[in-house]
Design a protein around this motif. Sequence first.
Motif, PDB file in Angstrom:
ATOM      1  N   THR A   9     -10.886   8.721  -4.989  1.00  0.00           N
ATOM      2  CA  THR A   9     -11.838   7.826  -4.297  1.00  0.00           C
ATOM      3  C   THR A   9     -11.174   6.575  -3.732  1.00  0.00           C
ATOM      4  OG1 THR A   9     -12.443   6.582  -6.290  1.00  0.00           O
ATOM      5  CG2 THR A   9     -13.686   8.599  -5.856  1.00  0.00           C
ATOM      6  N   ARG A  10      -9.862   6.442  -3.884  1.00  0.00           N
ATOM      7  CA  ARG A  10      -9.189   5.263  -3.303  1.00  0.00           C
ATOM      8  C   ARG A  10      -9.226   5.313  -1.792  1.00  0.00           C
ATOM      9  NH1 ARG A  10      -6.005   4.251   0.014  1.00  0.00           N
ATOM     10  NH2 ARG A  10      -5.642   6.481   0.198  1.00  0.00           N
ATOM     11  N   ARG A  11      -9.676   4.256  -1.173  1.00  0.00           N
ATOM     12  CA  ARG A  11      -9.666   4.138   0.280  1.00  0.00           C
ATOM     13  C   ARG A  11      -9.142   2.760   0.665  1.00  0.00           C
ATOM     14  NH1 ARG A  11     -13.130   6.842   3.447  1.00  0.00           N
ATOM     15  NH2 ARG A  11     -11.821   5.911   5.055  1.00  0.00           N
ATOM     16  N   SER A  12      -8.714   2.617   1.895  1.00  0.00           N
ATOM     17  CA  SER A  12      -8.214   1.317   2.358  1.00  0.00           C
ATOM     18  C   SER A  12      -9.376   0.391   2.705  1.00  0.00           C
ATOM     19  CB  SER A  12      -7.331   1.491   3.600  1.00  0.00           C
ATOM     20  OG  SER A  12      -6.186   2.241   3.271  1.00  0.00           O
ATOM     21  N   THR A  13      -9.242  -0.868   2.334  1.00  0.00           N
ATOM     22  CA  THR A  13     -10.229  -1.906   2.657  1.00  0.00           C
ATOM     23  C   THR A  13      -9.608  -2.851   3.676  1.00  0.00           C
ATOM     24  OG1 THR A  13     -11.291  -1.793   0.497  1.00  0.00           O
ATOM     25  CG2 THR A  13     -11.510  -3.875   1.683  1.00  0.00           C
ATOM     26  N   ARG A  14     -10.353  -3.148   4.736  1.00  0.00           N
ATOM     27  CA  ARG A  14      -9.825  -4.053   5.778  1.00  0.00           C
ATOM     28  C   ARG A  14     -10.750  -5.220   6.071  1.00  0.00           C
ATOM     29  NH1 ARG A  14      -8.351   1.148   7.291  1.00  0.00           N
ATOM     30  NH2 ARG A  14      -6.098   1.475   7.321  1.00  0.00           N
ATOM     31  N   ARG A  15     -11.833  -5.331   5.297  1.00  0.00           N
ATOM     32  CA  ARG A  15     -12.707  -6.508   5.408  1.00  0.00           C
ATOM     33  C   ARG A  15     -12.913  -7.059   4.013  1.00  0.00           C
ATOM     34  NH1 ARG A  15     -17.971  -5.398   8.082  1.00  0.00           N
ATOM     35  NH2 ARG A  15     -18.057  -7.661   8.206  1.00  0.00           N
ATOM     36  N   HIS A  95      -3.031  -9.496   7.909  1.00  0.00           N
ATOM     37  CA  HIS A  95      -3.451  -9.211   6.520  1.00  0.00           C
ATOM     38  C   HIS A  95      -4.973  -9.245   6.353  1.00  0.00           C
ATOM     39  CE1 HIS A  95      -3.951 -13.501   6.292  1.00  0.00           C
ATOM     40  NE2 HIS A  95      -2.662 -13.762   6.316  1.00  0.00           N
ATOM     41  N   TYR A  96      -5.701  -9.247   7.441  1.00  0.00           N
ATOM     42  CA  TYR A  96      -7.163  -9.149   7.427  1.00  0.00           C
ATOM     43  C   TYR A  96      -7.841 -10.293   6.684  1.00  0.00           C
ATOM     44  CZ  TYR A  96      -5.982  -4.349   8.777  1.00  0.00           C
ATOM     45  OH  TYR A  96      -5.451  -3.243   9.401  1.00  0.00           O
ATOM     46  N   GLY A  97      -7.155 -11.417   6.519  1.00  0.00           N
ATOM     47  CA  GLY A  97      -7.765 -12.549   5.819  1.00  0.00           C
ATOM     48  C   GLY A  97      -8.025 -12.290   4.344  1.00  0.00           C
ATOM     49  N   THR A 135      -8.085  -2.660  -1.484  1.00  0.00           N
ATOM     50  CA  THR A 135      -6.661  -2.848  -1.196  1.00  0.00           C
ATOM     51  C   THR A 135      -6.319  -2.151   0.125  1.00  0.00           C
ATOM     52  OG1 THR A 135      -6.034  -0.845  -2.398  1.00  0.00           O
ATOM     53  CG2 THR A 135      -5.961  -2.919  -3.647  1.00  0.00           C
ATOM     54  N   CYS A 136      -5.266  -2.608   0.756  1.00  0.00           N
ATOM     55  CA  CYS A 136      -4.757  -1.917   1.944  1.00  0.00           C
ATOM     56  C   CYS A 136      -3.260  -2.172   2.081  1.00  0.00           C
ATOM     57  CB  CYS A 136      -5.474  -2.416   3.209  1.00  0.00           C
ATOM     58  SG  CYS A 136      -5.017  -1.492   4.699  1.00  0.00           S
ATOM     59  N   TRP A 137      -2.516  -1.096   2.245  1.00  0.00           N
ATOM     60  CA  TRP A 137      -1.065  -1.226   2.514  1.00  0.00           C
ATOM     61  C   TRP A 137      -0.897  -1.967   3.831  1.00  0.00           C
ATOM     62  CZ3 TRP A 137       3.011   2.432   0.485  1.00  0.00           C
ATOM     63  CH2 TRP A 137       4.266   2.145   1.031  1.00  0.00           C
ATOM     64  N   ILE A 138       0.007  -2.912   3.844  1.00  0.00           N
ATOM     65  CA  ILE A 138       0.259  -3.731   5.025  1.00  0.00           C
ATOM     66  C   ILE A 138       1.744  -3.610   5.380  1.00  0.00           C
ATOM     67  CG2 ILE A 138       0.346  -6.144   5.836  1.00  0.00           C
ATOM     68  CD1 ILE A 138      -2.519  -5.136   5.582  1.00  0.00           C
ATOM     69  N   ASN A 139       2.020  -3.079   6.574  1.00  0.00           N
ATOM     70  CA  ASN A 139       3.418  -2.793   6.920  1.00  0.00           C
ATOM     71  C   ASN A 139       4.071  -3.842   7.832  1.00  0.00           C
ATOM     72  OD1 ASN A 139       4.955  -0.804   5.843  1.00  0.00           O
ATOM     73  ND2 ASN A 139       4.726   0.645   7.519  1.00  0.00           N
ATOM     74  N   GLN A 140       3.269  -4.759   8.348  1.00  0.00           N
ATOM     75  CA  GLN A 140       3.784  -5.669   9.389  1.00  0.00           C
ATOM     76  C   GLN A 140       4.983  -6.496   8.923  1.00  0.00           C
ATOM     77  OE1 GLN A 140       0.703  -4.823   9.003  1.00  0.00           O
ATOM     78  NE2 GLN A 140       0.031  -4.223  11.034  1.00  0.00           N
ATOM     79  N   LEU A 141       4.968  -6.950   7.674  1.00  0.00           N
ATOM     80  CA  LEU A 141       6.087  -7.797   7.213  1.00  0.00           C
ATOM     81  C   LEU A 141       7.358  -6.979   7.026  1.00  0.00           C
ATOM     82  CD1 LEU A 141       4.302 -10.212   4.715  1.00  0.00           C
ATOM     83  CD2 LEU A 141       4.990 -10.655   7.086  1.00  0.00           C
ATOM     84  N   PRO A 185     -13.990   9.943   0.046  1.00  0.00           N
ATOM     85  CA  PRO A 185     -12.667  10.448   0.417  1.00  0.00           C
ATOM     86  C   PRO A 185     -12.627  10.931   1.863  1.00  0.00           C
ATOM     87  CG  PRO A 185     -13.418  11.431  -1.648  1.00  0.00           C
ATOM     88  CD  PRO A 185     -14.591  10.702  -1.056  1.00  0.00           C
ATOM     89  N   LEU A 186     -11.512  10.716   2.524  1.00  0.00           N
ATOM     90  CA  LEU A 186     -11.308  11.265   3.866  1.00  0.00           C
ATOM     91  C   LEU A 186     -10.953  12.740   3.732  1.00  0.00           C
ATOM     92  CD1 LEU A 186      -9.080   8.582   5.644  1.00  0.00           C
ATOM     93  CD2 LEU A 186     -11.456   9.152   6.163  1.00  0.00           C
ATOM     94  N   GLU A 187     -11.423  13.498   4.702  1.00  0.00           N
ATOM     95  CA  GLU A 187     -11.097  14.927   4.706  1.00  0.00           C
ATOM     96  C   GLU A 187      -9.576  15.110   4.790  1.00  0.00           C
ATOM     97  OE1 GLU A 187     -11.448  18.556   7.862  1.00  0.00           O
ATOM     98  OE2 GLU A 187     -12.666  16.768   8.207  1.00  0.00           O
TER      99      GLU A 187
HETATM  100  C1  LIG Z   1       3.263   3.629   4.606  1.00  0.00           C
HETATM  101  C2  LIG Z   1       1.899   3.141   4.986  1.00  0.00           C
HETATM  102  C3  LIG Z   1       1.755   2.110   5.893  1.00  0.00           C
HETATM  103  C4  LIG Z   1       0.503   1.619   6.216  1.00  0.00           C
HETATM  104  N1  LIG Z   1       0.400   0.513   7.004  1.00  0.00           N
HETATM  105  C5  LIG Z   1      -0.816  -0.012   7.253  1.00  0.00           C
HETATM  106  C6  LIG Z   1      -0.940  -1.243   7.962  1.00  0.00           C
HETATM  107  O1  LIG Z   1       0.038  -1.880   8.325  1.00  0.00           O
HETATM  108  N2  LIG Z   1      -2.197  -1.715   8.212  1.00  0.00           N
HETATM  109  C7  LIG Z   1      -3.323  -1.035   7.814  1.00  0.00           C
HETATM  110  O2  LIG Z   1      -4.426  -1.504   8.085  1.00  0.00           O
HETATM  111  N3  LIG Z   1      -3.230   0.115   7.108  1.00  0.00           N
HETATM  112  C8  LIG Z   1      -2.017   0.622   6.802  1.00  0.00           C
HETATM  113  N4  LIG Z   1      -1.918   1.763   6.040  1.00  0.00           N
HETATM  114  C9  LIG Z   1      -3.141   2.422   5.546  1.00  0.00           C
HETATM  115  C10 LIG Z   1      -3.418   3.741   6.264  1.00  0.00           C
HETATM  116  O3  LIG Z   1      -3.839   3.480   7.575  1.00  0.00           O
HETATM  117  C11 LIG Z   1      -4.489   4.511   5.462  1.00  0.00           C
HETATM  118  O4  LIG Z   1      -3.999   4.784   4.175  1.00  0.00           O
HETATM  119  C12 LIG Z   1      -4.869   5.811   6.138  1.00  0.00           C
HETATM  120  O5  LIG Z   1      -5.512   5.571   7.371  1.00  0.00           O
HETATM  121  C13 LIG Z   1      -5.797   6.659   5.268  1.00  0.00           C
HETATM  122  O6  LIG Z   1      -6.981   5.939   4.931  1.00  0.00           O
HETATM  123  P1  LIG Z   1      -7.392   5.630   3.428  1.00  0.00           P
HETATM  124  O7  LIG Z   1      -6.311   4.751   2.840  1.00  0.00           O
HETATM  125  O8  LIG Z   1      -8.714   4.943   3.520  1.00  0.00           O
HETATM  126  O9  LIG Z   1      -7.464   6.935   2.681  1.00  0.00           O
HETATM  127  C14 LIG Z   1      -0.663   2.231   5.679  1.00  0.00           C
HETATM  128  C15 LIG Z   1      -0.514   3.284   4.770  1.00  0.00           C
HETATM  129  C16 LIG Z   1       0.739   3.712   4.414  1.00  0.00           C
HETATM  130  C17 LIG Z   1       0.856   4.796   3.372  1.00  0.00           C
END
Ligand SMILES: Cc1cc2nc3c(=O)[nH]c(=O)nc-3n(C[C@H](O)[C@H](O)[C@H](O)COP(=O)(O)O)c2cc1C
Length: 196
Positions: A9-15, A95-97, A135-141, A185-187
């Motif tokens: 159920t982990r998904r990325s949060t951007r807000r 970093h979406y604030g 949480t959301c992975w952030i790659n920009q840095l 979950p995403l498909e």
């Molecule tokens: C290596 C990696 C880099 C990512 N970089 C970013 C990022 O810079 N900004 C962002 O908003 N999401 C980033 N993501 C999140 C992905 O976009 C996200 O995991 C993917 O769309 C699937 O969605 P979910 O996490 O909700 O399952 C990154 C994920 C990974 C694994």
Amino acid sequence: MNVYDAIITRRSTRRFQRRAVPEEILEKLIEAGRYAPSGGNNQTTHFFVITDRDVLAELADKAQQAFAKMEVSEGTYPSLASSILRSKQGGYVFHYGCPVLIVTANRKDYGNNIADCACALENMMIMGNELDLGTCWINQLKWLNEDPALLEIFRGYGLREDERICGALAVGYAESENGLPERRPLERKGNEVTRI
Ligand SMILES: Cc1cc2nc3c(=O)[nH]c(=O)nc-3n(C[C@H](O)[C@H](O)[C@H](O)COP(=O)(O)O)c2cc1C
């Protein structure tokens, strides 16, 4: 939540809400990152936990300035191209604030630097879900990890000469109706499995 549910159920949060993450919750998250495995048990991942709003704003500003100087070409990775184009427009906050940004660095010449940081980041994403944190992975840095202005900021906070940023994690409470992260979950459309 058991580990299976936390993963599925982990998904990325951007807000994110502005509210701070309580210290004891943040400690658990950091601990999850620090207990990640590392190649050869090196444990050289360096965590920068940034909660100071002025520093977060400064990072967003410096990143925007750096991206705005870059150009997009045909082969540019789409997410990087988006960062560049949005920075040129202005008002881009990578970093979406989020109220907490956890930046992971590692030795630049160590072959498992990104792998080790990825293990730490994934541990924190799973633990974050268990703790009701978005949480959301952030790659920009990582893309900007040779940028002089950003390097100078992190050097000031203890980034060593031989270390570079490998990734980061935005953390906070989701700006959603119930304050919880999205958990649908995403498909799966890829990640092929070959069984032998
Ligand atoms: C290596 C990696 C880099 C990512 N970089 C970013 C990022 O810079 N900004 C962002 O908003 N999401 C980033 N993501 C999140 C992905 O976009 C996200 O995991 C993917 O769309 C699937 O969605 P979910 O996490 O909700 O399952 C990154 C994920 C990974 C694994």
